[in-house]
Design a protein around this motif. Structure first.
Motif, mmCIF file in Angstrom:
data_model
loop_
_atom_site.group_PDB
_atom_site.id
_atom_site.type_symbol
_atom_site.label_atom_id
_atom_site.label_comp_id
_atom_site.label_asym_id
_atom_site.label_seq_id
_atom_site.Cartn_x
_atom_site.Cartn_y
_atom_site.Cartn_z
ATOM 1 N N ARG A 157 18.547 58.677 45.768
ATOM 2 C CA ARG A 157 19.681 57.613 45.430
ATOM 3 C C ARG A 157 18.920 56.346 46.591
ATOM 4 O O ARG A 157 18.978 55.139 46.547
ATOM 5 C CB ARG A 157 20.719 57.946 46.279
ATOM 6 C CG ARG A 157 22.355 57.204 46.329
ATOM 7 C CD ARG A 157 23.291 57.532 47.500
ATOM 8 N NE ARG A 157 22.824 58.217 48.693
ATOM 9 C CZ ARG A 157 23.134 59.670 48.790
ATOM 10 N NH1 ARG A 157 23.224 60.438 47.710
ATOM 11 N NH2 ARG A 157 22.639 60.147 49.668
ATOM 12 N N ARG A 213 16.209 56.526 48.038
ATOM 13 C CA ARG A 213 14.574 55.706 47.329
ATOM 14 C C ARG A 213 14.959 54.681 46.231
ATOM 15 O O ARG A 213 14.287 53.663 46.751
ATOM 16 C CB ARG A 213 13.765 56.925 46.527
ATOM 17 C CG ARG A 213 12.719 57.875 47.852
ATOM 18 C CD ARG A 213 12.298 58.174 46.528
ATOM 19 N NE ARG A 213 12.763 60.815 46.508
ATOM 20 C CZ ARG A 213 12.173 61.013 45.713
ATOM 21 N NH1 ARG A 213 11.658 60.460 44.785
ATOM 22 N NH2 ARG A 213 12.678 62.159 46.266
ATOM 23 N N VAL A 214 15.747 54.462 45.220
ATOM 24 C CA VAL A 214 16.231 53.554 45.069
ATOM 25 C C VAL A 214 16.578 51.985 45.713
ATOM 26 O O VAL A 214 16.708 51.046 45.387
ATOM 27 C CB VAL A 214 16.895 53.764 43.460
ATOM 28 C CG1 VAL A 214 18.810 52.783 43.199
ATOM 29 C CG2 VAL A 214 16.658 54.411 42.702
ATOM 30 N N ARG A 244 13.717 50.634 47.296
ATOM 31 C CA ARG A 244 12.918 49.776 46.036
ATOM 32 C C ARG A 244 12.951 48.755 45.786
ATOM 33 O O ARG A 244 12.574 47.898 46.010
ATOM 34 C CB ARG A 244 13.039 50.962 44.948
ATOM 35 C CG ARG A 244 11.636 50.117 44.017
ATOM 36 C CD ARG A 244 11.405 51.062 42.558
ATOM 37 N NE ARG A 244 12.657 51.101 42.257
ATOM 38 C CZ ARG A 244 13.523 51.713 41.188
ATOM 39 N NH1 ARG A 244 13.009 53.040 41.462
ATOM 40 N NH2 ARG A 244 14.770 52.017 40.990
ATOM 41 N N GLU A 245 14.799 48.685 45.709
ATOM 42 C CA GLU A 245 15.172 47.090 45.364
ATOM 43 C C GLU A 245 15.759 46.444 46.268
ATOM 44 O O GLU A 245 15.583 45.283 46.598
ATOM 45 C CB GLU A 245 16.360 47.522 45.092
ATOM 46 C CG GLU A 245 15.868 47.840 43.291
ATOM 47 C CD GLU A 245 17.215 48.058 41.919
ATOM 48 O OE1 GLU A 245 17.418 46.836 42.117
ATOM 49 O OE2 GLU A 245 16.936 49.190 40.586
ATOM 50 N N GLU A 249 14.432 58.289 40.693
ATOM 51 C CA GLU A 249 14.394 57.447 41.252
ATOM 52 C C GLU A 249 13.915 56.206 40.324
ATOM 53 O O GLU A 249 14.009 55.220 41.020
ATOM 54 C CB GLU A 249 13.319 57.250 41.910
ATOM 55 C CG GLU A 249 11.627 58.638 41.856
ATOM 56 C CD GLU A 249 10.808 58.737 42.610
ATOM 57 O OE1 GLU A 249 10.840 58.109 43.568
ATOM 58 O OE2 GLU A 249 10.335 59.935 42.794
ATOM 59 N N ARG A 250 13.854 56.707 38.933
ATOM 60 C CA ARG A 250 13.879 55.507 37.299
ATOM 61 C C ARG A 250 15.178 54.631 37.703
ATOM 62 O O ARG A 250 14.496 54.341 36.847
ATOM 63 C CB ARG A 250 13.581 56.711 37.108
ATOM 64 C CG ARG A 250 12.174 57.459 37.153
ATOM 65 C CD ARG A 250 11.526 58.339 35.795
ATOM 66 N NE ARG A 250 12.718 58.762 35.589
ATOM 67 C CZ ARG A 250 12.809 60.455 34.741
ATOM 68 N NH1 ARG A 250 12.110 61.002 33.981
ATOM 69 N NH2 ARG A 250 13.875 61.742 34.781
ATOM 70 N N ASP A 254 17.896 52.185 38.294
ATOM 71 C CA ASP A 254 18.040 50.889 39.379
ATOM 72 C C ASP A 254 19.804 51.483 40.452
ATOM 73 O O ASP A 254 20.563 51.493 39.827
ATOM 74 C CB ASP A 254 18.044 50.308 38.502
ATOM 75 C CG ASP A 254 18.798 49.701 37.124
ATOM 76 O OD1 ASP A 254 20.186 50.515 37.027
ATOM 77 O OD2 ASP A 254 18.798 48.787 36.111
ATOM 78 N N LEU A 255 19.323 49.706 41.033
ATOM 79 C CA LEU A 255 20.634 49.785 41.605
ATOM 80 C C LEU A 255 21.683 49.293 41.256
ATOM 81 O O LEU A 255 22.449 49.550 41.920
ATOM 82 C CB LEU A 255 19.704 48.846 42.662
ATOM 83 C CG LEU A 255 21.257 48.390 43.764
ATOM 84 C CD1 LEU A 255 21.064 50.351 44.833
ATOM 85 C CD2 LEU A 255 20.853 47.759 45.242
#
Length: 479
Positions: A338, A340-341, A344-345, A398-399, A401-402
């Motif tokens: 969670r 990492r997501v 990342r965004e 982690e694949r 998206d937000l």
């Protein structure tokens, strides 16, 4: 002779402090009984991050409003001098700041005995208390279900009658969501009402605030009396409260105009949540208050995009600082999927975008302040459904998206974060249990700095329909 466990079963923290003060019970026997109660429910609940029995036994007695009352501190950005602070993450290892948070210090000065710290999800960004570091904290009403988040450990232990209150904090619903899941009382104070130092200036652009989860309304008010007020160097402060918050519980009733909001599009509240909030509306009408259906002037998806701009940038900043302090950058594998997501965004948002997000949050505060010119309170479901099964709410990799994360969490709790952004006080009150025996709270929000209005109504509802008699399956209470 007295039965210490029977006394703990019957009294809230205010009552227990009175028994200690009068000499009817001693600090030592209350401490040892509370430790035994904690041991009786762990590890079935898995609500404790670190046990602090030895330091509690060795601590010198301090007289104060809660002298001798045992409690626990949430392990999330709230340092306690004798404890580790992991923030629910593997990345912090065995870090021990060695100092007290301002609220913790005020609880210590009031005479509280700290018997442990409670679990939190990593960095408090989940509505369920599950982490790689500690595993899942379980709901005492049904251990296959979530205790809520992020103050899930605190709520589980209060619901299980281990302690009458436990410290927590709330940046998007983290006191009120677990209070709803566990059938206890959770109040989020106004922005600037509580101290946040010395490590934090403002959590999540002012959306975060500490307080506590309690069994009784009286304890919540009394705790606010001893902990509220800006600490040294605070960036801002709520207006000073002229009367003690506990005095507001005894005010003569005045009719309130309450806006009932059942849904926040694009999300809808489920049948049990609607049954709960309509039941609460009827109770309010029984007390002489006026309840009217309304809708909130909010676009939640745009709002949440701004919220995660703030959370992402704040998380990135914190992890950069953590890496500098330990001399080793924080690696992805140390973090939850969670997190990492989010990073990342949103971890790389520009300063301009962050400033725009803060401006948008402040604009929402003004919008909701105008809405509450016509009403004394807003009533909504705390959550759109009953507590979910462990592993179902925060089942991310982690694949994803937000947008998926937002849908997952905020379709479950669409209302709570609004009032973190607006800075207005809000509470979850336990007034409804499903046919399957699961609690669902009702959520009220008031005008800025009007905690007294919330507490006065909560005391009325508690007197009309007491909830302390509802005891979960996993409990330290004598049967």
């Amino acid at each position: 002779m007295h039965d210490i466990h029977s006394l703990i079963d019957r009294h809230d923290a205010t009552g227990l402090a009175g028994l200690v003060s009068s000499g009817e019970i001693s600090r030592h026997e209350l401490l040892e009984a509370s430790i035994a109660r904690l041991e009786s429910v762990e590890p079935r609940l898995n609500a404790v991050a670190e046990k602090l029995y030895d330091s509690a036994r060795a601590a010198p007695p301090i007289d104060g409003a809660f002298a001798g009352v045992p409690t626990l501190i949430k392990d999330l950005f709230s340092p306690l001098a004798e404890a580790r602070m992991s923030n629910g993450s593997l990345a912090l290892g065995e870090a021990r700041p060695g100092l007290d948070d301002a609220v913790v210090g005020r609880l210590r000065e009031a005479g509280c005995q700290f018997i442990g710290t409670t679990t939190s999800p990593e960095f408090g960004t989940s509505y369920t208390t599950e982490s790689s570091r500690f595993g899942a904290t379980r709901n005492p009403w049904d251990t296959e279900r979530s205790a809520g988040g992020s103050s899930g450990g605190a709520a589980a232990l209060v619901a299980a009658r281990v302690v009458p209150f436990a410290h927590g904090n709330d940046g998007g619903g983290s006191l009120r969501v677990p209070a709803s899941c566990c059938g206890v009382f959770g109040l989020k104070p106004s922005r600037g009402r509580m101290p946040s130092g010395p490590l934090v200036g403002e959590g999540w652009a002012g959306m975060g605030t500490p307080h506590a989860i309690t069994l009784s309304v009286r304890d919540s008010a009394a705790l606010l009396d001893i902990t509220a007020g800006a600490d040294l160097g605070a960036p801002y402060a709520a207006p000073w409260q002229d009367e003690p918050f506990v005095d507001s519980l005894h005010r003569p009733h005045r009719p309130l105009r309450i806006a009932l909001v059942e849904h926040l599009a694009p999300w809808t509240s489920g049948p049990e949540a609607l049954a709960a909030v309509r039941h609460t509306a009827r109770l309010c009408e029984t007390l002489g208050h006026q309840v009217e259906y309304a809708s909130l002037p909010v676009e939640p998806l745009a709002f949440l995009d701004q919220v995660f701009d703030v959370i992402g940038a704040s998380t990135r900043s914190y992890l950069d600082l953590l890496g500098e302090m330990r001399g080793l950058p924080v690696a992805d594998e140390e973090l939850e999927p969670r997190t990492r997501v989010i990073l990342r965004e949103k971890g790389g948002v520009s300063g301009a975008r962050y400033a725009s997000a803060v401006a948008g949050i402040h604009a929402l505060g003004r919008t909701l302040a105008r809405f509450l010119l016509d009403y004394d309170l807003v009533l909504t479901p705390t959550l759109t459904r009953e507590p979910p099964l462990i592993g179902s709410l925060d089942a991310f990799d982690e694949r994803l998206d937000l947008a998926t994360l937002v849908e997952h969490f905020h379709s479950y709790s669409p209302f709570t974060a609004l009032f973190n952004a607006s800075g207005q006080p809000a509470m979850s009150v336990p007034l409804y249990w499903t046919a399957g025996g699961l609690p669902i709270g009702s959520h009220f929000a008031a005008r800025f700095a009007e905690e007294s209005t919330l507490l006065a109504l909560a005391a009325q509802l508690e007197a009309l329909q007491p909830w302390a008699g509802h005891v979960p399956a996993v409990s330290a209470r004598q049967r």
